[in-house]
Design an enzyme around this catalytic site. Structure first.
Site, PDB file in Angstrom:
ATOM      1  N   ASN A 137       0.789  -1.276   0.131  1.00 26.96           N
ATOM      2  CA  ASN A 137      -0.057   0.138  -0.148  1.00 26.96           C
ATOM      3  C   ASN A 137       0.776   1.349  -0.056  1.00 26.96           C
ATOM      4  O   ASN A 137       0.573   2.114  -0.559  1.00 26.96           O
ATOM      5  CB  ASN A 137      -0.728  -0.089   1.361  1.00 26.96           C
ATOM      6  CG  ASN A 137      -1.882   1.117   1.161  1.00 26.96           C
ATOM      7  OD1 ASN A 137      -2.786   1.506   0.362  1.00 26.96           O
ATOM      8  ND2 ASN A 137      -1.612   1.935   2.337  1.00 26.96           N
ATOM      9  N   ASP A 235       0.149  -6.774   3.661  1.00 29.88           N
ATOM     10  CA  ASP A 235       0.040  -5.632   4.694  1.00 29.88           C
ATOM     11  C   ASP A 235      -1.073  -4.915   3.961  1.00 29.88           C
ATOM     12  O   ASP A 235      -0.981  -4.265   3.035  1.00 29.88           O
ATOM     13  CB  ASP A 235       1.400  -5.045   4.864  1.00 29.88           C
ATOM     14  CG  ASP A 235       1.135  -4.102   5.918  1.00 29.88           C
ATOM     15  OD1 ASP A 235       0.778  -4.608   7.121  1.00 29.88           O
ATOM     16  OD2 ASP A 235       1.547  -2.917   5.325  1.00 29.88           O
ATOM     17  N   GLU A 242      -8.289   4.308  -4.269  1.00 26.90           N
ATOM     18  CA  GLU A 242      -9.144   5.384  -3.834  1.00 26.90           C
ATOM     19  C   GLU A 242     -10.192   5.566  -4.938  1.00 26.90           C
ATOM     20  O   GLU A 242     -10.052   5.310  -6.128  1.00 26.90           O
ATOM     21  CB  GLU A 242      -8.364   6.488  -3.834  1.00 26.90           C
ATOM     22  CG  GLU A 242      -7.275   6.509  -2.549  1.00 26.90           C
ATOM     23  CD  GLU A 242      -6.011   5.726  -3.232  1.00 26.90           C
ATOM     24  OE1 GLU A 242      -5.544   6.015  -4.358  1.00 26.90           O
ATOM     25  OE2 GLU A 242      -5.334   5.123  -2.516  1.00 26.90           O
ATOM     26  N   GLU A 277      -4.150  -9.301   5.226  1.00 37.85           N
ATOM     27  CA  GLU A 277      -4.370  -8.471   6.566  1.00 37.85           C
ATOM     28  C   GLU A 277      -5.434  -7.686   6.000  1.00 37.85           C
ATOM     29  O   GLU A 277      -5.100  -6.376   5.488  1.00 37.85           O
ATOM     30  CB  GLU A 277      -3.092  -7.597   7.000  1.00 37.85           C
ATOM     31  CG  GLU A 277      -3.452  -6.954   8.394  1.00 37.85           C
ATOM     32  CD  GLU A 277      -2.917  -5.579   8.620  1.00 37.85           C
ATOM     33  OE1 GLU A 277      -2.839  -5.231   9.628  1.00 37.85           O
ATOM     34  OE2 GLU A 277      -2.231  -5.058   7.629  1.00 37.85           O
ATOM     35  N   ASP A 345       1.074  -5.496  16.532  1.00 39.66           N
ATOM     36  CA  ASP A 345       0.183  -4.363  16.530  1.00 39.66           C
ATOM     37  C   ASP A 345      -0.573  -4.299  17.850  1.00 39.66           C
ATOM     38  O   ASP A 345      -0.600  -5.281  18.694  1.00 39.66           O
ATOM     39  CB  ASP A 345      -0.786  -4.352  15.602  1.00 39.66           C
ATOM     40  CG  ASP A 345       0.125  -3.927  14.128  1.00 39.66           C
ATOM     41  OD1 ASP A 345       1.085  -3.281  14.225  1.00 39.66           O
ATOM     42  OD2 ASP A 345      -0.339  -4.547  13.050  1.00 39.66           O
TER      43      ASP A 345
HETATM   44  C1  GLC Z   1      -0.050  -3.089   9.243  1.00 37.38           C
HETATM   45  C2  GLC Z   1       1.093  -3.322   9.964  1.00 37.38           C
HETATM   46  C3  GLC Z   1       1.268  -2.433  10.987  1.00 37.38           C
HETATM   47  C4  GLC Z   1       1.724  -1.107  10.210  1.00 37.38           C
HETATM   48  C5  GLC Z   1       0.686  -0.943   9.372  1.00 37.38           C
HETATM   49  C6  GLC Z   1       1.049   0.297   8.229  1.00 37.38           C
HETATM   50  O1  GLC Z   1      -1.254  -2.689   9.713  1.00 37.38           O
HETATM   51  O2  GLC Z   1       0.542  -4.656  11.100  1.00 37.38           O
HETATM   52  O3  GLC Z   1       2.254  -2.651  12.027  1.00 37.38           O
HETATM   53  O4  GLC Z   1       1.845  -0.013  11.384  1.00 37.38           O
HETATM   54  O5  GLC Z   1       0.164  -1.793   8.336  1.00 37.38           O
HETATM   55  O6  GLC Z   1       2.183  -0.264   7.612  1.00 37.38           O
END
Ligand code: GLC
Length: 756
Positions: A137, A235, A242, A277, A345
């Site tokens: 991302n 991740d 968007e 995730e 996290d």
């Molecule tokens: C994911 C990761 C986290 C990080 C976020 C932004 O949620 O698990 O640790 O801060 O992405 O990269």
């Protein structure tokens, strides 16, 4: 927002990944210890390990690749199947490495690419797979792509990020890091435009509208696949695109791109898995699986079920867990959920109601310092007040709810946290190996550590460490290892259907996991006082009920299809439910485990375990702290010493008994001998449980020592629950190539329907 064709022309930046030739086939010889099962992830146990935190081989104060290699024997001994490594790429480390400044390199503090290759080889040789984070991302603002984008808007990277002249677009996109950010836009004084970021303002989002960005990410995937990684944790994957008028999450174009990534790995690197995730509600998450014909991810973390485990424990009611699972749609054949209790996290509370969140903060984060963003930055053990019973119950839920579990490093020893550290560093402190300097993690000057080791009153590393827990047969570490082994013997926990079961007590959670081979009834008392309940099993009238840990027989299911169970505080059962004719009289109800034939017999009709397969070491001795400048210390592995205090089984005997276990359960029979042997090789006949020594109702009293070929065992599992299990014999279905058998498909269409 600028768009455009930016892919043309030679790259002036070394950080742009060079396109790499696809590797069509990952030959088995490169993965010597691994099973060929293409659906290995459905029965695997994952283990998240922060490189920075695990082992410092150089005395630098920071963990590194060699340090992890040195500790692979421990992980193999523990019994995990796949490591998940969060980012280890060059990074300013303002977001634990998720702020990547070069996607195709190893940060020098962790070692070199050669070290990474060595890690892959060493892990694979031990039958352990490795997945890594793919941060699609965003990048760090220090990434050369961003530096070029901000300084040269018309250059090749001008449109690699999402730029705007004002900060008003996409107003419906929520801010995720509410503790530090007030907007998803930040003004860049160099380019004099705003850039878009869903996370920190030093982490600009990549512009996936740009085909060059999409291609660059494909090349990152190829780069790591060529090195041999087994998969990627994707991740922050819901936020790639968007769109005006939306909340900019889970957009169709995001899914389309992920399907392209999946097609790429299936085509060029078959067997590589994608684990999403996506911190979303179940109906949104299931979109990340795609369909059977057009798949996206193999796995997705189930975020909503995680906080409900904690909620249910304090509410002392099962409803929160039951309801979220009832609201979880079916997933495609071959897909799998990812379950977890904690990770690197905060314990996110985004997927609970406002009322539930308030209750959770009250129960689990009484000090405001324990909170971070929309969540709680604490580790498992302190969250649960270091209650052994609650920690065990939480693990039992983790390991039997639908999905493949991920453990978080250190939770297997009940490591504490440090809420006085900033942000999520609270739960990222060094692994505690020994009571020595820096908990055996590093030989550096203590002040040089990347984070201090935990020295709190309750969780001080002098008391909570691997070495001490190996020495203590009733430790949490031995208990976790044992229950992992029991789970390994029952692939139904990974590939079976989940069927809720009716009970008449709101503190009790009950469900069945079932496949063509076996049905296991899982019953949990979420209350902190004893409970009795009648369990409805109308399809199992008259069935035998057998504890999978110790092999003891329970009262059979009545002719009316019910069975009444009594559970102590925070107690649980995993009970094999099988046709009475199969069990016969073999499992008496006296509490004695069933008789198991001697190991010599057990091997006769057993399926051979391939000698090329890695065997789990029977013992693990914590290496002393590695010394700076010296060669990496190889953990001392005395191997199989039948006469040690721990009295472990000799390897051949363990193997033969394990083979027998496979014969028993893998053939479709749920016969007691097979099933019982399946709980740990010669386990049921071998008293591995200190807690039972005094009672005499153990395998030792049943001729078990002889049967298992061992001397009395000083136990592997701890209080308050103890069981015979933990025998680290491999199961052919789990370790032997070609013997995994046909992968179990989701077969039961009634999976979401309570049986009653
Ligand atoms: C994911 C990761 C986290 C990080 C976020 C932004 O949620 O698990 O640790 O801060 O992405 O990269």
């Amino acid at each position: 927002m600028r768009k455009g064709d930016t892919g043309a022309g030679p790259s002036p930046l070394t950080a742009l990944p060079t396109p790499v030739a696809p590797v069509a086939d990952l030959a088995r010889e490169h993965r010597p210890g691994l099973t060929d099962d293409p659906e290995w992830y459905r029965t695997a146990v994952f283990y998240e390990v922060l490189l920075r935190a695990f082992g410092d081989s150089r005395g630098s104060g920071t963990g590194d690749l060699r340090g992890l290699i040195d500790r692979l024997d421990y992980l193999q001994w523990l019994g995990v199947d796949c490591l998940w490594l969060p980012p280890f790429f060059p990074s300013p480390l303002r977001d634990g490495g998720y702020d990547v400044s070069d996607f195709t390199a190893v940060a020098p503090e962790y070692g070199t690419l050669e070290d990474f290759e060595e890690l892959m080889q060493q892990a694979h040789a031990r039958g352990i797979r490795v997945i890594i984070d793919l941060v699609m991302n965003h990048t760090s603002d220090q990434h050369p792509w961003f530096q070029s984008s901000r300084s040269n808007p018309d250059g090749p990277y001008g449109d690699f990020y999402v730029w705007s002249d004002d900060n008003t677009r996409y107003p419906d996109a929520r801010v995720i890091f509410v503790d530090t950010e007030t907007s998803n836009w930040t003004f860049d004084p160099v380019r004099r435009q705003y850039f878009w970021h869903r996370f920190f303002s030093h982490q600009p989002d990549l512009n996936f509208e740009n085909p060059a960005v999409r291609e660059a990410m494909f090349d990152v995937v190829r780069f790591w696949c060529r090195i041999g990684v087994d998969g990627f944790r994707l991740d922050a994957v819901p936020y790639l695109f968007e769109e005006d008028g939306t909340n900019c999450e889970n957009l169709p174009r995001t899914h389309r791109y992920l399907r392209e990534v999946r097609a790429l790995v299936d085509r060029e690197f078959p067997g590589t898995i994608m684990l999403a995730e996506a911190n979303q509600w179940p109906e949104d998450v299931v979109e990340y699986y795609g369909t059977e014909s057009v798949p996206e991810c193999h796995m997705c973390f189930h975020f909503p079920v995680m906080p409900r485990i904690y909620y249910a424990l304090r509410e002392q009611r099962a409803s929160a867990i039951k309801e979220i699972l009832a609201d979880t749609p079916d997933i495609p054949v071959g897909a799998q959920w990812g379950t977890f209790l904690r990770n690197h996290d905060e314990l996110t509370l985004e997927m609970v109601s406002t009322e539930e969140r308030a209750a959770m903060y009250g129960w689990y984060a009484e000090d405001p310092r324990m909170r971070a963003n929309v969540g709680i930055r604490r580790r498992l053990a302190p969250l649960l007040g270091n209650s052994r019973a609650e920690i065990e119950l939480a693990h039992a839920l983790l390991l039997s709810l639908p999905g493949s579990p991920t453990l978080y490093y250190g939770d297997e020893i009940g490591m504490g946290d440090n809420i006085w550290l900033p942000d999520r560093d609270a739960v990222r402190t060094p692994m505690q190996w020994t009571p020595d300097r820096n908990a055996g993690f590093s030989t550096a000057d203590p002040g040089k550590l990347y984070l201090p080791v935990v020295q709190s009153l309750v969780n001080h590393y002098a008391a909570i460490n691997v070495e001490a827990q190996i020495a203590q047969p009733t430790s949490l570490l031995h208990w976790v290892r044992g229950i992992l082994e029991v789970r390994r013997q029952h692939p139904v926990f990974g590939n079976g259907s989940y069927i809720p079961v009716q009970v008449d007590n709101e503190a009790i959670l009950a469900f069945k996991r079932t496949n063509a081979q076996e049905t296991i009834l899982c019953v949990f008392n979420l209350a902190n006082t004893a409970r009795s309940t009648t369990v409805e099993l109308p399809r199992h009238a008259g069935a035998s009920v057998t504890d999978v840990f110790g092999g003891a027989r329970f009262p059979a299911v009545g002719a009316d299809g019910t069975v009444t169970l009594t559970l102590g505080s925070r107690d649980f059962f995993w009970l094999l439910v099988s046709r009475p004719s199969i069990h016969g009289d073999e499992a008496p109800m006296t509490g004695l485990p069933a008789h198991v034939p001697p190991a010599e017999d057990a091997g006769r009709d057993g399926e051979a375990v391939s000698p090329s397969q890695p065997q789990r070491p029977e013992t693990y001795v914590v290496p002393s702290a590695p010394h700076a400048g010296s060669a990496p210390r190889v953990p001392e592995l005395p191997g199989f010493e039948p006469t040690t205090a721990h009295g472990f089984t000799q390897p051949g005997q363990a193997d033969r008994a394990a083979d027998r276990a496979v014969t028993g359960s893998g053939s479709g029979a749920t016969g007691y001998g097979g099933a019982a042997a399946g709980q740990g090789g010669p386990g049921p006949a071998v008293d591995r449980d200190m807690g039972d020594h005094g009672t005499g109702d153990s395998g030792a009293g049943d001729g078990g020592a002889g049967a298992g070929g061992t001397v009395a065992v000083a136990g592997t599992l701890g209080q308050p629950r103890s069981f015979t299990g933990g025998q680290p014999a491999p199961v052919a279905g789990a370790l032997s190539p070609g013997s995994a058998g046909p992968a179990q498909r989701r077969t039961d269409p009634s999976a979401a329907t309570p049986e009653s």
